[in-house]
Design a protein around this motif. Sequence first.
Motif, short mmCIF file in Angstrom:
data_model
loop_
_atom_site.label_atom_id
_atom_site.label_comp_id
_atom_site.label_asym_id
_atom_site.label_seq_id
_atom_site.Cartn_x
_atom_site.Cartn_y
_atom_site.Cartn_z
N UNK A 28 9.67 3.86 1.81
CA UNK A 28 9.13 2.52 2.02
C UNK A 28 7.66 2.61 2.42
N UNK A 29 7.34 3.56 3.29
CA UNK A 29 5.95 3.71 3.72
C UNK A 29 5.05 4.10 2.54
N UNK A 30 5.56 4.94 1.68
CA UNK A 30 4.78 5.32 0.49
C UNK A 30 4.54 4.09 -0.40
N UNK A 42 1.79 1.99 1.21
CA UNK A 42 0.46 2.55 0.96
C UNK A 42 0.04 2.37 -0.49
N UNK A 43 1.00 2.36 -1.40
CA UNK A 43 0.68 2.06 -2.80
C UNK A 43 0.13 0.64 -2.92
N UNK A 44 0.75 -0.28 -2.20
CA UNK A 44 0.27 -1.67 -2.19
C UNK A 44 -1.16 -1.72 -1.65
N UNK A 45 -1.41 -1.08 -0.51
CA UNK A 45 -2.73 -1.12 0.11
C UNK A 45 -3.78 -0.51 -0.81
N UNK A 46 -3.46 0.63 -1.40
CA UNK A 46 -4.42 1.28 -2.30
C UNK A 46 -4.76 0.42 -3.50
N UNK A 47 -3.74 -0.24 -4.05
CA UNK A 47 -3.97 -1.11 -5.21
C UNK A 47 -4.86 -2.29 -4.82
N UNK A 48 -4.59 -2.89 -3.67
CA UNK A 48 -5.40 -4.02 -3.23
C UNK A 48 -6.86 -3.61 -3.07
N UNK A 49 -7.11 -2.45 -2.47
CA UNK A 49 -8.49 -1.99 -2.28
C UNK A 49 -9.20 -1.82 -3.62
N UNK A 50 -8.51 -1.27 -4.58
CA UNK A 50 -9.15 -0.99 -5.87
C UNK A 50 -9.31 -2.25 -6.72
N UNK A 51 -8.67 -3.34 -6.32
CA UNK A 51 -8.81 -4.62 -7.01
C UNK A 51 -9.54 -5.64 -6.14
N UNK A 52 -10.33 -5.14 -5.19
CA UNK A 52 -10.98 -6.03 -4.22
C UNK A 52 -12.09 -6.88 -4.83
N UNK A 98 -2.25 11.66 5.16
CA UNK A 98 -1.22 11.68 4.10
C UNK A 98 -0.97 10.27 3.57
N UNK A 99 -0.97 9.27 4.48
CA UNK A 99 -0.83 7.88 4.04
C UNK A 99 -1.96 7.50 3.09
N UNK A 100 -3.19 7.83 3.48
CA UNK A 100 -4.34 7.49 2.64
C UNK A 100 -4.24 8.19 1.29
N UNK A 101 -3.79 9.43 1.30
CA UNK A 101 -3.63 10.16 0.04
C UNK A 101 -2.62 9.46 -0.86
N UNK A 102 -1.54 8.97 -0.27
CA UNK A 102 -0.54 8.23 -1.06
C UNK A 102 -1.12 6.95 -1.65
#
Length: 430
Positions: free
Chosen positions: A329-331, A334-344, A110-114
Motif C-alpha cells: 500500500x505504501x508503495x 508513493x506511486x501516486x505522489x510521484x505521478x502527481x509531482x511529474x504532472x504538476x 526508499x519511499x522517494x525511490x519508489x
Amino acid sequence: MHFRKIALATALSLSAAIGVATPAFAQQTVTWWDFLSGGDGVRMKALITQFNEEHPDIQIKGTTLEWGVPFYTKVRTSAAVGQGPDVMTYHLSRLPLGLSEGVLTPITDADLENAGLARDDFFAAAEKAAEGADGTLYAVPFDIHSIVLYYNASYLEGSRFLDDQGKLTGIESVADFEEAMQVAADNGSQTPLTYATGDDGGVYRVFYTLLSQQGGTLISDDGEILPGDSREKAVKAVETMTKWQSEGWQPEQALYEASVALFTSGKSAFQLNGVWEVPTMKDLAEAEQLGFDWGAVEVPKLMDTRTTWADSHAFAIPTQGKDEMDPEKRKAVMTVIGWMEKHAIAWAAAGHIPAYKPVAESTEFAEMEPNATYSSLADAATYDPRSEIAGVASPVYDSAINIISPAMHGYLSPEDAVEQMTSELQSRMR
C-alpha cells in the motif's frame, strides 16, 4: 478440490462471456484527503481522474474536507485511531504542529525511490520546510505559493513605473512603492493598493513579508517571540502598513472577497495577494470582463532584502494508529505522489510554482505567464517560523487580525501592537 477448480473455471468462463473484467492483479485503493476547493479543487480532481484512468492497478478514492482548522483537527483525531487516509495534502507551515501531535510518518529515501523522486529534485526552501528538526523528511512538497504584486498598468501609464513593453518596473524600495501608489491615486485609482486588511491571512502575509525583508525573526528556534532587534523591525512593518492606511492607499477592514473585487473591478492599481488568484484574472481577461492590462510580479524588495512569505501544499502520509501501513500500500501511495509531482504543470495552471524542479524548469512552465515572471521568488521564499503556534489557521494568524489590523486602523500604536503580539504569542508557547 477437483469440484472447486471446475466451479472456478466455470465462473471465469461465465464472466468472460458476459463481459465482466477479471483483473490479473491485486488492485490497491488509496484513500486520499485534501482541503482543496474552488479552482484548486477542480484541478486536483482532474489530476485524480487522470491518474485513475492510467493506473487500473491503483485507484485513488478522494475526499475533500473543509480547509483550515477543521481539516487538521480531523487528521489528528483520525490518525490517533487508525481511521485516517493513506495520503493527504498538508501545508508545510503546519508541519511542526503535526510532528508534535505525532500524526506524520517519515518519508524515507526508499519511499522517494519508489516514487521516482529524490530530495534534490525540489527547491531548497520547500524541501527544508518539509523536514523535521533532525533533517528527517515528513512530506513531499507539491508547490510553492506566495503573495505576489498584481498591477493594473492603466494607472501607471506615462510614469517611470512602466517599461517600454508596459511591464511594471522601478520599484526597489518602500519609497518607490509609495510613490507608485500616489501616481495611481493621481491618475484616478480610488484605492491604489488592495489586500485583505480585515482578514487574518491578508494582514499576516503582508506583515510577515515586511518583517522578513528587514531580516526580522518572528519566532526563534528556541521559542522566543521577536528576538533581538526584531521588535523594532516589527514596529516598522506595522508603521508602514499604518501609513498606507492613513494615506488612504488601502481599503479599511476589507474582507478577502471585497479586496479581490477592488482590483478586478479596476478600482485598485495594485493588489498584494496569493498566486492562487491568477486563474481569476486570466478567466476575466479571456471573457473580456476585466477592462485593463494586468500583470503579476514577485513582491519587490521594499525593505532591506528580497524575500516574500511563502508556504507549500505538500503530500504527507499520516500515522495509522498503532499499526504500520502495508508495504505494498505504501508503495502505491508513493506511486501516486510521484505521478502527481511529474504532472504538476496542470497544478501550476492554478498560479502555483511547482516545487518539483524538473517541471518548474521545463519549457512548458517557462511559457506559462505570469507564473514564469514571478517564479524567481522560489529561491528567496521565507516560510513561516518552525513553531507549533505558527502556520495556517494558527495563533500567529489570529494575532494578525486581532492586534495588527486594529493597529493599522488607528486603534492602538504600532509599538503597543507589537508588545501585545509578543505577549500573546509568548503565552501560547509550551
